[in-house]
Design an enzyme around this catalytic site. Structure first.
Site, PDB file in Angstrom:
ATOM      1  N   SER A  75       0.528  -1.488   0.185  1.00 29.17           N
ATOM      2  CA  SER A  75       0.173  -0.373  -0.043  1.00 29.17           C
ATOM      3  C   SER A  75       0.719   1.360  -0.221  1.00 29.17           C
ATOM      4  CB  SER A  75      -1.056  -0.059   0.995  1.00 29.17           C
ATOM      5  OG  SER A  75      -0.408  -0.551   2.841  1.00 29.17           O
ATOM      6  N   ASP A 240      -6.132   6.981   8.744  1.00 24.17           N
ATOM      7  CA  ASP A 240      -5.967   5.429   9.578  1.00 24.17           C
ATOM      8  C   ASP A 240      -4.987   5.395  10.856  1.00 24.17           C
ATOM      9  OD1 ASP A 240      -4.497   5.059   7.940  1.00 24.17           O
ATOM     10  OD2 ASP A 240      -4.741   3.100   6.825  1.00 24.17           O
ATOM     11  N   HIS A 243      -1.679   4.522   7.548  1.00 29.06           N
ATOM     12  CA  HIS A 243      -0.522   4.735   6.294  1.00 29.06           C
ATOM     13  C   HIS A 243      -0.979   5.807   6.582  1.00 29.06           C
ATOM     14  CE1 HIS A 243      -3.524   0.939   5.358  1.00 29.06           C
ATOM     15  NE2 HIS A 243      -2.251   1.240   4.201  1.00 29.06           N
TER      16      HIS A 243
END
Length: 333
Positions: A75, A240, A243
């Protein structure tokens, strides 16, 4: 420990772990507490950034044909956590490379959020099957999910080494952003924080050893979640709390860009090492351990068993432009 992990990967060992058995119970207990706060928000899916950057540099001269840049990994490479194309690491790197090289850059990003090192084989196959041929340079960011999902370190680095070897054999230059320091994620408490830092740094050092052996270069992303993030967690982390935010991805891109440019021969090189910048020629394992401590530190192979440890000067990235879709994207649903 990094040497043992790399050797275990090379000779098929699979029993070398990063944590002692006695620590597992503590880790699991702390992990349950961390899960209540990490990922409290919902990170948006990464926007697609594939396309052409640096359109103002387009000419009919084949010497200035577009450079091909590819991103692989998890990610972090995909850019999860931001909503705008220009905020993704791929767009930032492509725009920065175009500005430094004064050539257009075609970006292709095959990174997958949540990916571990065992997904690299699929990503490499996807890249090399393209009719455009292999990229000029590939940037791989991988390792965080290997740690959080407790993938054996020897397996993790063996899979990374295989991916780098395949890309290098195809003719691509490879730059690996090593495992970030997971010990600085804000909601993670002690002793899990200390253990996470130790695990991620050991994995980053082992990644450096095997990547250099395969002819690639590494850039430490330890500080991707390090001092700058610790000092400004609200700015550097996304919604979140896990990230990176747009500012966080810009910090990571600034660390990787000089090495991406240098590996293509478009970054100004000095004739010798600069001691005042803590640059040195060290045994590979020692260089790997030193690099794991500080983000932006590049390790590149010299004559075995030596490696160059460099701290390249960072340049301000230009604002990332919106990409021009590639021909295959025009027909993609």
């Amino acid at each position: 420990m990094a040497r043992r992990i790399a050797a275990g990967a090379a000779y098929g060992g699979g029993s070398i772990g990063l944590l002692g058995v006695a620590a597992v119970g503590v880790v699991l207990a702390e992990l349950q507490l961390a899960k209540r706060t990490v990922g409290g928000g919902v990170a948006p899916l990464p926007p697609g950034a594939d396309g052409l950057y640096g359109r103002s540099f387009e000419t009919s001269d084949p010497v200035t044909a577009p450079l091909r840049l590819a991103l692989l990994g998890d990610s972090t490479a995909a850019g999860q956590g931001v909503r705008r194309v220009g905020q993704t690491p791929g767009a930032l790197l492509a725009s920065g490379l175009a500005a430094v090289a004064e050539r257009p850059v075609v970006l292709r990003n095959v990174a997958l959020p949540g990916a571990r090192s065992d997904d690299l084989e699929r990503q490499v196959s996807l890249l090399l099957s393209s009719p455009m041929g292999p990229p000029d340079v590939c940037v791989i960011m991988i390792g965080a999910n290997d740690v959080t999902h407790r993938m054996p370190a020897t397996e993790s680095v063996r899979l990374l080494a295989a991916a780098v070897r395949q890309l290098r054999t195809a003719g691509a230059e490879v730059v690996v952003g090593t495992c970030p320091d997971l010990g600085t994620i804000e909601p993670v408490y002690q002793p899990l924080r200390w253990l996470a830092r130790r695990v991620s740094r050991q994995l980053a050092a082992a990644q450096t050893i095997v990547v250099v052996e395969q002819g690639g270069r590494t850039v430490s992303l330890g500080d991707l979640l390090g001092p700058e993030f610790a000092a400004n967690p609200r700015e550097m982390f996304g919604v979140d709390n896990y990230h990176p935010s747009a500012e966080g991805y810009a910090t990571a891109a600034m660390a990787v860009l000089p090495t991406v440019c240098a590996v293509l021969g478009v970054w100004p090189e000095t004739d010798g090492l600069e001691p005042d910048r803590r640059e040195n020629m060290l045994p590979v394992a020692k260089a790997a351990a030193e690099a794991a401590k500080e983000a932006g530190t590049e390790v590149t192979g010299a004559r075995a068993p030596w490696a160059l440890l460099k701290h390249r000067r960072r340049r301000r990235l230009p604002a990332a432009e919106a990409p021009t879709p590639s021909p295959e994207d025009v027909h993609r649903p």
